[in-house]
Scaffold this motif. Structure first.
Motif, mmCIF file in Angstrom:
data_model
loop_
_atom_site.group_PDB
_atom_site.id
_atom_site.type_symbol
_atom_site.label_atom_id
_atom_site.label_comp_id
_atom_site.label_asym_id
_atom_site.label_seq_id
_atom_site.Cartn_x
_atom_site.Cartn_y
_atom_site.Cartn_z
ATOM 1 N N GLN A 98 0.832 -1.192 0.000
ATOM 2 C CA GLN A 98 0.000 0.000 0.000
ATOM 3 C C GLN A 98 0.867 1.242 0.000
ATOM 4 O O GLN A 98 2.050 1.194 0.306
ATOM 5 C CB GLN A 98 -0.916 0.013 1.217
ATOM 6 C CG GLN A 98 -2.028 -1.008 1.157
ATOM 7 C CD GLN A 98 -3.120 -0.702 2.149
ATOM 8 O OE1 GLN A 98 -3.061 0.294 2.854
ATOM 9 N NE2 GLN A 98 -4.110 -1.558 2.201
ATOM 10 N N VAL A 99 0.247 2.366 -0.336
ATOM 11 C CA VAL A 99 0.949 3.638 -0.343
ATOM 12 C C VAL A 99 0.023 4.710 0.197
ATOM 13 O O VAL A 99 -1.176 4.695 -0.081
ATOM 14 C CB VAL A 99 1.451 3.988 -1.764
ATOM 15 C CG1 VAL A 99 0.303 4.130 -2.738
ATOM 16 C CG2 VAL A 99 2.283 5.245 -1.744
ATOM 17 N N GLN A 100 0.553 5.590 1.016
ATOM 18 C CA GLN A 100 -0.186 6.743 1.524
ATOM 19 C C GLN A 100 0.321 7.993 0.816
ATOM 20 O O GLN A 100 1.524 8.152 0.610
ATOM 21 C CB GLN A 100 -0.003 6.900 3.037
ATOM 22 C CG GLN A 100 -0.749 5.856 3.862
ATOM 23 C CD GLN A 100 -0.052 4.511 3.831
ATOM 24 O OE1 GLN A 100 1.157 4.421 3.992
ATOM 25 N NE2 GLN A 100 -0.817 3.448 3.624
ATOM 26 N N LEU A 101 -0.597 8.875 0.458
ATOM 27 C CA LEU A 101 -0.271 10.046 -0.345
ATOM 28 C C LEU A 101 -0.690 11.323 0.373
ATOM 29 O O LEU A 101 -1.801 11.391 0.915
ATOM 30 C CB LEU A 101 -0.983 9.971 -1.692
ATOM 31 C CG LEU A 101 -0.740 8.699 -2.514
ATOM 32 C CD1 LEU A 101 -1.668 8.660 -3.721
ATOM 33 C CD2 LEU A 101 0.702 8.600 -2.948
ATOM 34 N N VAL A 102 0.190 12.324 0.344
ATOM 35 C CA VAL A 102 -0.117 13.614 0.961
ATOM 36 C C VAL A 102 0.264 14.727 -0.007
ATOM 37 O O VAL A 102 1.437 14.846 -0.384
ATOM 38 C CB VAL A 102 0.639 13.803 2.293
ATOM 39 C CG1 VAL A 102 0.325 15.183 2.870
ATOM 40 C CG2 VAL A 102 0.277 12.706 3.281
ATOM 41 N N GLU A 103 -0.731 15.529 -0.381
ATOM 42 C CA GLU A 103 -0.486 16.651 -1.286
ATOM 43 C C GLU A 103 -0.129 17.910 -0.502
ATOM 44 O O GLU A 103 -0.553 18.086 0.635
ATOM 45 C CB GLU A 103 -1.730 16.953 -2.139
ATOM 46 C CG GLU A 103 -2.245 15.802 -2.962
ATOM 47 C CD GLU A 103 -3.331 15.032 -2.273
ATOM 48 O OE1 GLU A 103 -4.121 14.355 -2.962
ATOM 49 O OE2 GLU A 103 -3.414 15.093 -1.017
ATOM 50 N N SER A 104 0.622 18.785 -1.159
ATOM 51 C CA SER A 104 0.950 20.090 -0.594
ATOM 52 C C SER A 104 1.207 21.072 -1.729
ATOM 53 O O SER A 104 1.359 20.658 -2.883
ATOM 54 C CB SER A 104 2.172 20.010 0.317
ATOM 55 O OG SER A 104 3.308 19.606 -0.419
ATOM 56 N N GLY A 105 1.242 22.365 -1.377
ATOM 57 C CA GLY A 105 1.603 23.367 -2.361
ATOM 58 C C GLY A 105 0.450 24.178 -2.917
ATOM 59 O O GLY A 105 0.662 25.104 -3.701
ATOM 60 N N GLY A 106 -0.764 23.840 -2.518
ATOM 61 C CA GLY A 106 -1.896 24.620 -3.002
ATOM 62 C C GLY A 106 -1.931 26.007 -2.394
ATOM 63 O O GLY A 106 -1.157 26.335 -1.489
ATOM 64 N N GLY A 107 -2.810 26.853 -2.910
ATOM 65 C CA GLY A 107 -2.926 28.201 -2.382
ATOM 66 C C GLY A 107 -3.718 29.091 -3.309
ATOM 67 O O GLY A 107 -4.382 28.623 -4.241
ATOM 68 N N LEU A 108 -3.628 30.388 -3.043
ATOM 69 C CA LEU A 108 -4.321 31.401 -3.833
ATOM 70 C C LEU A 108 -3.316 32.113 -4.718
ATOM 71 O O LEU A 108 -2.267 32.549 -4.244
ATOM 72 C CB LEU A 108 -4.994 32.396 -2.896
ATOM 73 C CG LEU A 108 -5.650 33.628 -3.534
ATOM 74 C CD1 LEU A 108 -6.806 33.201 -4.431
ATOM 75 C CD2 LEU A 108 -6.127 34.586 -2.448
ATOM 76 N N VAL A 109 -3.630 32.226 -5.990
ATOM 77 C CA VAL A 109 -2.724 32.865 -6.943
ATOM 78 C C VAL A 109 -3.550 33.650 -7.950
ATOM 79 O O VAL A 109 -4.706 33.295 -8.234
ATOM 80 C CB VAL A 109 -1.841 31.800 -7.639
ATOM 81 C CG1 VAL A 109 -2.681 30.853 -8.479
ATOM 82 C CG2 VAL A 109 -0.747 32.443 -8.455
ATOM 83 N N GLN A 110 -2.978 34.706 -8.486
ATOM 84 C CA GLN A 110 -3.660 35.484 -9.507
ATOM 85 C C GLN A 110 -3.550 34.801 -10.865
ATOM 86 O O GLN A 110 -2.606 34.027 -11.119
ATOM 87 C CB GLN A 110 -3.056 36.885 -9.594
ATOM 88 C CG GLN A 110 -3.405 37.769 -8.408
ATOM 89 C CD GLN A 110 -2.971 39.202 -8.616
ATOM 90 O OE1 GLN A 110 -2.001 39.469 -9.328
ATOM 91 N NE2 GLN A 110 -3.663 40.136 -7.992
ATOM 92 N N ALA A 111 -4.497 35.083 -11.722
ATOM 93 C CA ALA A 111 -4.471 34.539 -13.075
ATOM 94 C C ALA A 111 -3.143 34.877 -13.743
ATOM 95 O O ALA A 111 -2.633 35.999 -13.609
ATOM 96 C CB ALA A 111 -5.631 35.094 -13.882
ATOM 97 N N GLY A 112 -2.582 33.896 -14.434
ATOM 98 C CA GLY A 112 -1.284 34.054 -15.070
ATOM 99 C C GLY A 112 -0.122 33.618 -14.203
ATOM 100 O O GLY A 112 1.010 33.498 -14.683
ATOM 101 N N GLY A 113 -0.391 33.388 -12.932
ATOM 102 C CA GLY A 113 0.650 32.996 -12.000
ATOM 103 C C GLY A 113 0.961 31.514 -12.048
ATOM 104 O O GLY A 113 0.431 30.772 -12.887
ATOM 105 N N SER A 114 1.827 31.087 -11.128
ATOM 106 C CA SER A 114 2.293 29.701 -11.091
ATOM 107 C C SER A 114 2.198 29.137 -9.689
ATOM 108 O O SER A 114 2.279 29.870 -8.696
ATOM 109 C CB SER A 114 3.757 29.619 -11.553
ATOM 110 O OG SER A 114 3.900 30.065 -12.882
ATOM 111 N N LEU A 115 2.019 27.836 -9.624
ATOM 112 C CA LEU A 115 2.089 27.082 -8.382
ATOM 113 C C LEU A 115 2.738 25.745 -8.676
ATOM 114 O O LEU A 115 2.659 25.240 -9.802
ATOM 115 C CB LEU A 115 0.698 26.833 -7.799
ATOM 116 C CG LEU A 115 0.008 27.950 -7.007
ATOM 117 C CD1 LEU A 115 -1.399 27.519 -6.621
ATOM 118 C CD2 LEU A 115 0.808 28.332 -5.780
#
Length: 122
Positions: free
Chosen positions: A1-18
């Protein structure tokens, strides 16, 4: 089995990057194809991108092709999604998923993270 944890989301303006990351636990990470999916507000979950276990093959939804890049580092048990040129319609909860044989079909994936919110303002 594998457990998964996401990170790095947030609020950004159009045209920006994440840059989203998915950290996997377990010694068998290298066995799994990995995918990113997203669920926009009020809509069903949809495919975004996928990468094979070796990191040699990728596939993208038409809506993100040329803007998003999926990658993985098997030595670090991580997968990433670099998102450039973000648009308001990219707003969604983003999920990473893993499976030994799945590719772009949501129902084929056995393991899922909890998701990370991405909000793109206009």
């Amino acid at each position: 089995q594998v457990q998964l944890v996401e990170s790095g989301g947030g609020l950004v303006q159009a045209g920006g990057s994440l840059r989203l990351s998915c950290a996997a636990s377990g010694r068998t990470f290298i066995r799994y194809n990995m995918g990113w999916f997203r669920q926009p507000p009020g809509k069903e979950r949809e495919f975004v991108a996928t990468i094979n276990w070796r990191g040699t093959r990728t596939y993208y939804a038409d809506s993100v092709k040329g803007r998003f890049t999926i990658s993985r580092d098997n030595a670090k048990n991580t997968m990433n999604l670099q998102m450039n040129g973000l648009k308001p319609e990219d707003t969604a909860v983003y999920y990473c998923a893993a499976d030994e044989t799945a590719w772009a079909t949501i129902g084929d994936y056995d393991y899922w993270g909890q998701g990370t919110q991405v909000t793109v303002s206009s």
